[in-house]
Design a protein around this motif. Structure first.
Motif, short mmCIF file in Angstrom:
data_model
loop_
_atom_site.label_atom_id
_atom_site.label_comp_id
_atom_site.label_asym_id
_atom_site.label_seq_id
_atom_site.Cartn_x
_atom_site.Cartn_y
_atom_site.Cartn_z
N THR A 47 -37.70 44.81 46.11
CA THR A 47 -39.01 44.40 45.57
C THR A 47 -39.99 44.15 46.71
O THR A 47 -39.62 44.21 47.90
CB THR A 47 -38.88 43.12 44.73
OG1 THR A 47 -38.37 42.09 45.58
CG2 THR A 47 -37.96 43.31 43.54
N VAL A 75 -47.82 48.23 37.99
CA VAL A 75 -48.29 46.88 37.64
C VAL A 75 -48.80 46.82 36.21
O VAL A 75 -49.71 47.55 35.83
CB VAL A 75 -49.44 46.47 38.59
CG1 VAL A 75 -49.97 45.08 38.24
CG2 VAL A 75 -49.00 46.52 40.04
N LEU A 251 -32.69 40.71 37.29
CA LEU A 251 -33.21 39.46 36.72
C LEU A 251 -34.64 39.27 37.20
O LEU A 251 -34.99 39.67 38.31
CB LEU A 251 -32.34 38.28 37.14
CG LEU A 251 -30.90 38.28 36.63
CD1 LEU A 251 -30.18 37.02 37.10
CD2 LEU A 251 -30.84 38.38 35.11
C1 LIG Z 1 -37.98 40.64 40.57
C2 LIG Z 1 -39.29 40.88 39.84
C3 LIG Z 1 -39.74 42.18 39.69
C4 LIG Z 1 -40.95 42.41 38.99
N1 LIG Z 1 -41.38 43.70 38.88
C5 LIG Z 1 -42.53 43.94 38.23
C6 LIG Z 1 -43.03 45.28 38.15
O1 LIG Z 1 -42.44 46.23 38.67
N2 LIG Z 1 -44.20 45.46 37.48
C7 LIG Z 1 -44.89 44.42 36.89
O2 LIG Z 1 -45.95 44.66 36.30
N3 LIG Z 1 -44.43 43.16 36.95
C8 LIG Z 1 -43.28 42.89 37.62
N4 LIG Z 1 -42.85 41.61 37.72
C9 LIG Z 1 -43.64 40.54 37.06
C10 LIG Z 1 -44.85 40.19 37.91
O3 LIG Z 1 -44.42 39.53 39.09
C11 LIG Z 1 -45.78 39.27 37.08
O4 LIG Z 1 -46.26 39.98 35.98
C12 LIG Z 1 -46.97 38.82 37.91
O5 LIG Z 1 -46.53 37.93 38.90
C13 LIG Z 1 -48.00 38.15 37.04
O6 LIG Z 1 -49.00 37.68 37.92
P1 LIG Z 1 -50.46 37.33 37.41
O7 LIG Z 1 -51.11 36.45 38.45
O8 LIG Z 1 -51.20 38.57 37.02
O9 LIG Z 1 -50.18 36.53 36.08
P2 LIG Z 1 -50.36 34.94 35.89
O10 LIG Z 1 -51.83 34.62 35.96
O11 LIG Z 1 -49.41 34.22 36.78
O12 LIG Z 1 -49.84 34.81 34.41
C14 LIG Z 1 -50.68 35.12 33.33
C15 LIG Z 1 -49.88 35.06 32.07
O13 LIG Z 1 -48.97 36.16 32.03
C16 LIG Z 1 -47.66 35.69 31.82
N5 LIG Z 1 -46.78 36.54 32.54
C17 LIG Z 1 -46.46 36.41 33.84
N6 LIG Z 1 -45.57 37.37 34.15
C18 LIG Z 1 -45.37 38.10 33.03
C19 LIG Z 1 -44.58 39.22 32.73
N7 LIG Z 1 -43.77 39.79 33.65
N8 LIG Z 1 -44.63 39.72 31.48
C20 LIG Z 1 -45.39 39.16 30.57
N9 LIG Z 1 -46.16 38.09 30.79
C21 LIG Z 1 -46.14 37.57 32.00
C22 LIG Z 1 -47.64 34.28 32.32
O14 LIG Z 1 -46.61 33.53 31.69
C23 LIG Z 1 -49.02 33.79 31.93
O15 LIG Z 1 -49.05 33.40 30.59
C24 LIG Z 1 -41.68 41.33 38.42
C25 LIG Z 1 -41.22 40.03 38.60
C26 LIG Z 1 -40.04 39.80 39.31
C27 LIG Z 1 -39.59 38.39 39.49
#
Ligand SMILES: Cc1cc2nc3c(=O)[nH]c(=O)nc-3n(C[C@H](O)[C@H](O)[C@H](O)COP(=O)(O)OP(=O)(O)OC[C@H]3O[C@@H](n4cnc5c(N)ncnc54)[C@H](O)[C@@H]3O)c2cc1C
Ligand code: FES
Length: 291
Positions: A47, A75, A251
């Motif tokens: 990642t 994303v 995870l």
């Molecule tokens: C190991 C790992 C791998 C990941 N790989 C990917 C990837 O390849 N592509 C990708 O798009 N995302 C991926 N994610 C998730 C990604 O990190 C989050 O979606 C991102 O951090 C959200 O940031 P934000 O500031 O836009 O949202 P925030 O402003 O932090 O959150 C906004 C809202 O979205 C919700 N939210 C946050 N994450 C998610 C989610 N994953 N799904 C649905 N709702 C969510 C929160 O609970 C909150 O309500 C991964 C996460 C992990 C831990």
């Protein structure tokens, strides 16, 4: 004396390409980036922490293979950082930290059949395995790919997977009826009589697994997607005769540092950011009950 690099400082990378994958409220885009200086060596399944400067940092799976000589991540727009990234275009600068985590043991799978089962944005880490196998095709057996989403407009990498249908065993699925898509037997998906040549199915991803019936012989299966999907996919793989140690998943605990220091992501003594995010199912099963 050589100063150790500070692992919290992101390195600048330029966006070389932005590929729109899906539209709508939770639109998805794939970004190709190039670090401005320094090398970036990774293995499939690792990642990346990506900073949208002034907005924050988020973790994403690297969605291509090192064999492609590029770094891509995909994303889904859900909040602050992901919205800022979606507003960026070719030539803009992001920060990257990584590669992070363990990755998939792809070299250990040589000679085996590989089954990739993804749902929604969950296909992103699986695409890194897909690209790796396609670029090392002679080293692997049969490749079965299942990618599902709510509707065909929500399917990531749609064009790429449609093009692969001629040469590999690729299945696409949607949750609701769509014209031209074959509806699985809802009560008994394993008894669905899929017409010859049909590869686009209506049914939830675990139903597709039951209908397509990948063989466990000399195989590994990797599944990523929403937790409820993973639960039933694994249940169906076990019913097909897969052993727990033939099944891998990732995870997605909330992350902050990404390097095993802050304690945000741990389950007992296991740090998902550092020891994962890839785990074999027999290992996940013995994690403490708070998982
Ligand atoms: C190991 C790992 C791998 C990941 N790989 C990917 C990837 O390849 N592509 C990708 O798009 N995302 C991926 N994610 C998730 C990604 O990190 C989050 O979606 C991102 O951090 C959200 O940031 P934000 O500031 O836009 O949202 P925030 O402003 O932090 O959150 C906004 C809202 O979205 C919700 N939210 C946050 N994450 C998610 C989610 N994953 N799904 C649905 N709702 C969510 C929160 O609970 C909150 O309500 C991964 C996460 C992990 C831990
Ligand atoms: S995210 Fe900090 S320890 Fe895993």
């Amino acid at each position: 004396m050589v100063e150790a690099e500070n692992p919290y400082i992101p390195k600048p990378a330029v966006i070389e390409k932005v590929i729109p994958e899906t539209e709508g409220e939770r639109a998805i885009k794939t970004f190709r980036v190039r670090p401005i200086d320094g090398e970036f060596n990774f293995v499939p399944g690792q990642t990346l922490m990506v900073s949208a400067f002034g907005k924050g940092e988020s973790m994403f799976a690297i969605s291509t293979s090192p064999t492609r000589n590029s770094i891509e991540f995909t994303v889904m727009r859900v909040g602050r950082v992901t919205t800022a990234l979606h507003q960026m275009k070719k030539g803009d600068i992001v920060g990257i930290r990584g590669p992070l985590g363990n990755g998939f043991p792809v070299e250990g799978w040589e000679g085996k059949n590989v089954v990739l089962i993804g749902g929604g944005i969950g296909f992103a880490p699986l695409r890194s395995i897909l690209h790796y196998i396609l670029d090392n095709r002679e080293k692997y057996g049969k490749l079965i790919v299942i990618n599902g989403a709510r509707t065909s407009r929500d399917l990531v990498y749609l064009n790429e997977l449609e093009r692969l249908m001629d040469s590999e065993d690729v299945w696409l699925s949607v949750d609701r009826d769509e014209e031209g898509w074959f509806k699985l037997n809802w009560d008994k998906p394993d008894e669905s009589e899929i017409p010859e040549g049909v590869r686009k199915l209506v049914g939830f991803v675990p139903m597709v697994v039951a209908a397509v019936k990948p063989s466990p012989d000399n195989s590994v299966a990797v599944t990523c997607g929403p937790p409820i999907m993973i639960k039933y996919v694994i249940e169906n793989l076990l019913k097909l005769g897969f052993r727990e140690e033939q099944i891998y998943t990732t995870l997605e605990n909330k992350m902050k540092c990404g390097i095993g220091k802050c304690g945000r992501c741990n389950i007992g003594s296991v740090y998902v950011c550092k020891d994962g995010p890839v785990f074999r199912y027999d290992f996940i099963k013995q994690l403490p009950p708070d998982f």
